[in-house]
Design a protein around this motif. Structure first.
Motif, short mmCIF file in Angstrom:
data_model
loop_
_atom_site.label_atom_id
_atom_site.label_comp_id
_atom_site.label_asym_id
_atom_site.label_seq_id
_atom_site.Cartn_x
_atom_site.Cartn_y
_atom_site.Cartn_z
N LEU A 35 0.84 -1.19 0.00
CA LEU A 35 0.00 0.00 0.00
C LEU A 35 0.88 1.24 0.00
O LEU A 35 2.06 1.20 0.37
N HIS A 36 0.33 2.35 -0.41
CA HIS A 36 1.06 3.60 -0.60
C HIS A 36 2.03 3.88 0.55
O HIS A 36 1.64 3.95 1.70
N ASP A 54 0.63 2.33 -7.91
CA ASP A 54 1.50 2.38 -9.08
C ASP A 54 1.27 1.21 -10.05
O ASP A 54 1.10 1.43 -11.25
N ASP A 55 1.30 -0.02 -9.55
CA ASP A 55 1.13 -1.21 -10.39
C ASP A 55 -0.33 -1.66 -10.46
O ASP A 55 -0.71 -2.36 -11.40
N LEU A 56 -1.09 -1.30 -9.47
CA LEU A 56 -2.47 -1.78 -9.34
C LEU A 56 -3.33 -0.66 -8.78
O LEU A 56 -2.97 -0.07 -7.75
N SER A 57 -4.44 -0.37 -9.43
CA SER A 57 -5.34 0.68 -8.94
C SER A 57 -6.09 0.18 -7.71
O SER A 57 -6.10 -1.02 -7.40
N TYR A 58 -6.74 1.09 -7.02
CA TYR A 58 -7.53 0.69 -5.86
C TYR A 58 -8.71 -0.18 -6.28
O TYR A 58 -9.09 -1.11 -5.57
N ALA A 59 -9.28 0.10 -7.44
CA ALA A 59 -10.36 -0.76 -7.95
C ALA A 59 -9.82 -2.16 -8.26
O ALA A 59 -10.46 -3.16 -7.96
N GLY A 60 -8.61 -2.22 -8.82
CA GLY A 60 -7.97 -3.51 -9.08
C GLY A 60 -7.65 -4.25 -7.80
O GLY A 60 -7.76 -5.48 -7.73
#
Length: 74
Positions: A35-36, A54-60
């Motif tokens: 996480l951030h 960066d690699d994965l959105s929060y929706a992802g």
């Protein structure tokens, strides 16, 4: 093979590595979502590492949580 997801926000490196080692020994698929701001520990090469956002959105990330068999937060 169960899908294991570790959400890493804090600093619990020793316990995290022990847990991941046991899961890999049991032939589980292990993913770590950093996480951030979380610093990545030295993980075995078999572990999939994703940085949020960066690699994965929060929706992802939400999709990944629901797709995983077990989710552990650190």
């Amino acid at each position: 093979m169960a899908a294991m997801l570790h959400l890493v926000k804090g600093d619990h490196t020793e316990m995290l590595l022990t847990t991941i080692g046991q899961q890999l020994a049991a032939h589980e698929a292990v993913t770590v979502a950093l996480l951030h701001g979380a610093l990545p520990p030295a993980l075995p090469p078999a572990v999939r590492v994703l940085r949020v956002p960066d690699d994965l959105s929060y929706a992802g990330l939400l999709d990944l949580i629901f797709a995983s068999d077990h989710v552990v937060t650190w």
